[in-house]
Design an enzyme around this catalytic site. Sequence first.
Site, PDB file in Angstrom:
ATOM      1  N   SER A  18      -1.426  -4.128  -7.079  1.00 16.18           N
ATOM      2  CA  SER A  18      -1.327  -2.678  -7.216  1.00 16.18           C
ATOM      3  C   SER A  18      -1.688  -2.274  -8.659  1.00 16.18           C
ATOM      4  O   SER A  18      -2.797  -2.566  -9.109  1.00 16.18           O
ATOM      5  CB  SER A  18       0.065  -2.206  -6.789  1.00 16.18           C
ATOM      6  OG  SER A  18       0.075  -0.818  -6.535  1.00 16.18           O
TER       7      SER A  18
ATOM      8  N   ASP B 114      -2.706  -0.508   4.442  1.00 13.94           N
ATOM      9  CA  ASP B 114      -2.388  -0.364   3.020  1.00 13.94           C
ATOM     10  C   ASP B 114      -2.529   1.075   2.547  1.00 13.94           C
ATOM     11  O   ASP B 114      -3.479   1.773   2.930  1.00 13.94           O
ATOM     12  CB  ASP B 114      -3.356  -1.251   2.238  1.00 13.94           C
ATOM     13  CG  ASP B 114      -2.848  -1.704   0.889  1.00 13.94           C
ATOM     14  OD1 ASP B 114      -2.063  -0.975   0.275  1.00 13.94           O
ATOM     15  OD2 ASP B 114      -3.259  -2.797   0.457  1.00 13.94           O
TER      16      ASP B 114
ATOM     17  N   HIS C 180       0.824  -2.750   2.021  1.00 13.94           N
ATOM     18  CA  HIS C 180       0.603  -2.891   0.587  1.00 13.94           C
ATOM     19  C   HIS C 180       1.093  -4.229   0.035  1.00 13.94           C
ATOM     20  O   HIS C 180       0.897  -4.507  -1.147  1.00 13.94           O
ATOM     21  CB  HIS C 180       1.314  -1.729  -0.134  1.00 13.94           C
ATOM     22  CG  HIS C 180       0.840  -1.455  -1.518  1.00 13.94           C
ATOM     23  ND1 HIS C 180      -0.492  -1.286  -1.842  1.00 13.94           N
ATOM     24  CD2 HIS C 180       1.522  -1.308  -2.695  1.00 13.94           C
ATOM     25  CE1 HIS C 180      -0.601  -1.037  -3.136  1.00 13.94           C
ATOM     26  NE2 HIS C 180       0.594  -1.065  -3.675  1.00 13.94           N
TER      27      HIS C 180
END
Length: 297
Positions: free
Chosen positions: A109, A249, A276
Amino acid sequence: MDFTEGYVEGPYGRTWYKVSGPLQGGKPPLVILHGGPGCTHDYVDSFKDLAATGRAVIHYDQLGNGRSTHLPERAGQGDFWTVDLFLGELNRLTAHLGIAEKYDLLGQSWGGMLGAEHAVLQPKGLRRLVIANSPASLKTWVEEANRLRRDLPQDIQDALTRNEEAGTIDSEDYQKASAAFYALHVCRVQPMPPEVQRTFDAIAADPTVYHTMNGPTEFHVIGSMKGWTIESRLHQIIVPTLLISGRHDEATPLCVQPYADHIPDVRWRIFEHSSHMPHVEEKDACLSAVADFLDAA
């Protein structure tokens, strides 16, 4: 699994780190960059299992988070919480551990965004890069998050909007609606595993970094990073790169596509049953894919 812990001293405090496996004598060590900005290492802890493949795995809590020095007095200071601040911290860590000449990097991320920022500088010791669940532009990220939001059941959309307009995003009603989004697009393992919950609890306890750099929610990136993009610089990443994302995601294919389009040596793995956090949702398959990439000739 054997591990060691320590601290790296920096100009604004100290950075906590953990090394799983032997640091010397094996394959190039793998440094893990957690997300946020403002998360902790806990939710990406599963990557430590890659030490079983013959490499040291290094986790750390970025400045302002977890076991590293917290700086709540810096809340709202966007000119302090910058990409350069965290790049400097990463460089101090690799130098302190004596691995700056040869290492691999995995960022998840925001960590993947930071990893890409590091890689465009072409550091001589970086061997391979994994960018997991990361956008290449926060403008696209926000647009896609709000597109996914419009696909939520109407009552959940209404609860989000109602509380945002009333300024009550700390309410139980808003948190419950947000959790519905998270269960679809952030972590589909429900209830969230303890290590993931620890990270969310840590953000709630000290949101200094998250609120300053990101903003109050996933849907409203109004912090100092709001204009961030790396799209025009991706061609400068010269190391082999693996992209990871989940079919569900919040980092949608549109968010990830620029990495695939502009990094010269790149491959992309989408995990069909993940959102995610494939390292949690499809742990064995995800870790295997990373190990195969790092071990490739």
